[in-house]
Write a protein that holds these residues in place. Structure first.
Motif, PDB file in Angstrom:
ATOM      1  N   HIS A   1      25.815  -1.089  -6.229  1.00 43.06           N
ATOM      2  CA  HIS A   1      26.905  -0.396  -6.918  1.00 43.06           C
ATOM      3  C   HIS A   1      26.914  -0.713  -8.419  1.00 43.06           C
ATOM      4  N   ALA A   2      26.842  -1.988  -8.757  1.00 44.71           N
ATOM      5  CA  ALA A   2      26.941  -2.396 -10.164  1.00 44.71           C
ATOM      6  C   ALA A   2      25.768  -1.868 -10.981  1.00 44.71           C
ATOM      7  N   VAL A   3      24.553  -1.926 -10.410  1.00 43.00           N
ATOM      8  CA  VAL A   3      23.375  -1.427 -11.126  1.00 43.00           C
ATOM      9  C   VAL A   3      23.521   0.062 -11.400  1.00 43.00           C
ATOM     10  N   SER A   4      24.063   0.792 -10.426  1.00 40.30           N
ATOM     11  CA  SER A   4      24.284   2.227 -10.610  1.00 40.30           C
ATOM     12  C   SER A   4      25.258   2.480 -11.755  1.00 40.30           C
ATOM     13  N   CYS A   5      26.301   1.664 -11.852  1.00 40.80           N
ATOM     14  CA  CYS A   5      27.276   1.827 -12.939  1.00 40.80           C
ATOM     15  C   CYS A   5      26.618   1.609 -14.300  1.00 40.80           C
ATOM     16  N   VAL A   6      25.764   0.595 -14.390  1.00 42.36           N
ATOM     17  CA  VAL A   6      25.075   0.322 -15.652  1.00 42.36           C
ATOM     18  C   VAL A   6      24.183   1.511 -16.027  1.00 42.36           C
ATOM     19  N   THR A   7      23.447   2.023 -15.046  1.00 39.27           N
ATOM     20  CA  THR A   7      22.599   3.184 -15.286  1.00 39.27           C
ATOM     21  C   THR A   7      23.420   4.376 -15.765  1.00 39.27           C
ATOM     22  N   ALA A   8      24.549   4.602 -15.121  1.00 35.30           N
ATOM     23  CA  ALA A   8      25.394   5.737 -15.491  1.00 35.30           C
ATOM     24  C   ALA A   8      25.861   5.644 -16.926  1.00 35.30           C
TER      25      ALA A   8
ATOM     26  N   THR B   1      32.096   4.366 -21.759  1.00 32.11           N
ATOM     27  CA  THR B   1      30.931   3.740 -21.137  1.00 32.11           C
ATOM     28  C   THR B   1      30.830   2.240 -21.425  1.00 32.11           C
ATOM     29  N   GLU B   2      31.673   1.730 -22.304  1.00 31.14           N
ATOM     30  CA  GLU B   2      31.605   0.308 -22.648  1.00 31.14           C
ATOM     31  C   GLU B   2      31.879  -0.565 -21.424  1.00 31.14           C
ATOM     32  N   ARG B   3      32.783  -0.116 -20.563  1.00 36.28           N
ATOM     33  CA  ARG B   3      33.143  -0.906 -19.387  1.00 36.28           C
ATOM     34  C   ARG B   3      32.067  -0.868 -18.308  1.00 36.28           C
ATOM     35  N   LEU B   4      31.051  -0.043 -18.502  1.00 36.86           N
ATOM     36  CA  LEU B   4      29.976   0.044 -17.518  1.00 36.86           C
ATOM     37  C   LEU B   4      28.788  -0.851 -17.872  1.00 36.86           C
TER      38      LEU B   4
END
Length: 374
Positions: free
Chosen positions: A22-29, A61-64
């Motif tokens: 989940h977290a890696v996907s958020c960073v990618t997004a 996107t800063e929070r991602l």
């Protein structure tokens, strides 16, 4: 009378999800959202919370961003709910909030799914989009499912004549009913081995098993993420080299310069921290320092692997360069790590295609491809 200005294509970036990635996907997004040109596209961020709820996410996107293993980004499940509804000729996004009537955001032209792991990268989301008739970036249903399941991927690649590492698959039922037979199968491979979730990624749940006394704990760790476990012979002394595959707008398949991962310090292999957290012990050679003939062979095998699984759009093919010079395919990723620091974008950067251009290429490929049988 002036004709109306053409509407910009609406791109829904879908991220988060129920998997351990989940977290890696958020960073990618966050990176993809920043890269999409607002003058060319109308972008809608859609998060899938850990409980599976779809929400209209913030454009902040800063929070991602990923800053440490203790502060992993995640989708805000308290955001307004969003649905993808099929209408007569197209699918539309509809936002629903308890205190307001449903709000229609409009037609979706393409979905950019940056989900990693099960319930997103494995063909499930792709199947839903096919049913809704919505174009999307990346591999279709079958290629996504095969690419996610490393056990079946090995079967497909081996059937296509590609070299893979020896391994065994252990299901939860086999482990519960006859663990001694499972242990004997693993022992026959010879130690050390790698034990991993069969349908996982980002090196989550992977252990290097040096002897039989470590096997049970490694299986238990892998089963925290997937009841099906893949155990493979360790490629001792091998170099880990990756190659990017990308479709061109004319339908041809291109390959990037290969890149090598060199892990040191406390990391015995390319684990989650070595992949995603800033530290000094992981070195990336982009491009990899290889003989021209090995590079050529790796690029050829990458295309063969891509075609064997029925890939579309993009893929990253990971290799072991064995001490004797042989190439072995480790795995193929249909939605590889896609942060700007990830290997896939960096390999294409070395080929002259920067991150924004790469993201745009993938969206354009999706806009040109119909859903359904092809």
């Amino acid at each position: 009378m002036n004709s109306p200005t053409p509407r910009k294509p609406r791109v829904a970036v879908v991220f988060g999800g129920r998997s351990s990635e989940h977290a890696v996907s958020c960073v990618t997004a966050g990176a993809v959202l920043d890269a999409l040109d607002p003058d060319a596209y109308e972008v809608v961020p859609i998060g899938i919370a850990r409980d599976g709820r779809w929400v209209l996410e913030s454009s902040d996107t800063e929070r991602l961003r990923l800053t440490s293993a203790q502060t992993l980004p995640s989708v805000d499940a308290e955001r307004p709910a969003i649905q993808l509804l099929r209408e007569e000729e197209h699918a539309a996004l509809v936002v629903t909030e308890p205190s307001a009537p449903p709000r229609v955001l409009g037609e979706v032209d393409v979905v950019f799914p940056v989900l990693h792991g099960p319930w997103g990268e494995d063909g499930t989301l792709q199947g839903m989009l096919e049913m809704a008739g919505v174009r999307y970036v990346g591999a279709g249903v079958l290629a996504s499912a095969v690419g996610m399941d490393k056990a079946y991927m090995k079967v497909v690649l081996e059937a296509a004549g590609l070299p893979v590492m020896p391994g065994v698959v252990i299901t939860r039922r086999q482990w519960e009913q006859d663990p001694d037979s499972c242990r004997a199968e693993v022992a026959a491979l010879g130690f050390p081995v790698f034990c991993k979730p069969a349908r996982g990624g980002s090196s989550i749940g992977i252990s290097k098993v040096h002897g039989p006394d470590e096997l049970d704990a490694a299986v238990a760790e892998a089963q925290q993420h997937d009841p099906k476990v893949l155990i493979e012979v360790s490629a001792e002394g091998a170099r880990e080299v990756e190659c990017g595959v990308l479709e061109a707008l004319d339908g041809t398949v291109q390959t990037s310069p290969p890149a090598e991962v060199r892990v040191g310090g406390d990391h015995e292999f390319y684990d989650f921290a070595a992949k995603y957290l800033p530290q000094e012990h992981t070195e990336l050679d982009v491009p990899a320092i290889l003989p021209d003939e090995v590079t050529r062979q790796m690029q050829e095998l990458s295309v063969r692997a891509f075609e064997a699984v029925g890939g579309e759009g993009l893929a990253r093919v990971d290799f072991f360069v064995m001490p004797d010079g042989r190439l072995v395919v480790n795995e193929l990723n249909t939605m590889p790590g896609f942060t700007p620091m990830s290997m896939y974008p960096r390999m294409w950067q070395a080929a002259g295609l920067d991150y924004a251009q790469l993201v745009d290429r993938l969206v354009q490929l999706a806009l040109r491809r119909d859903t359904g049988l092809r």
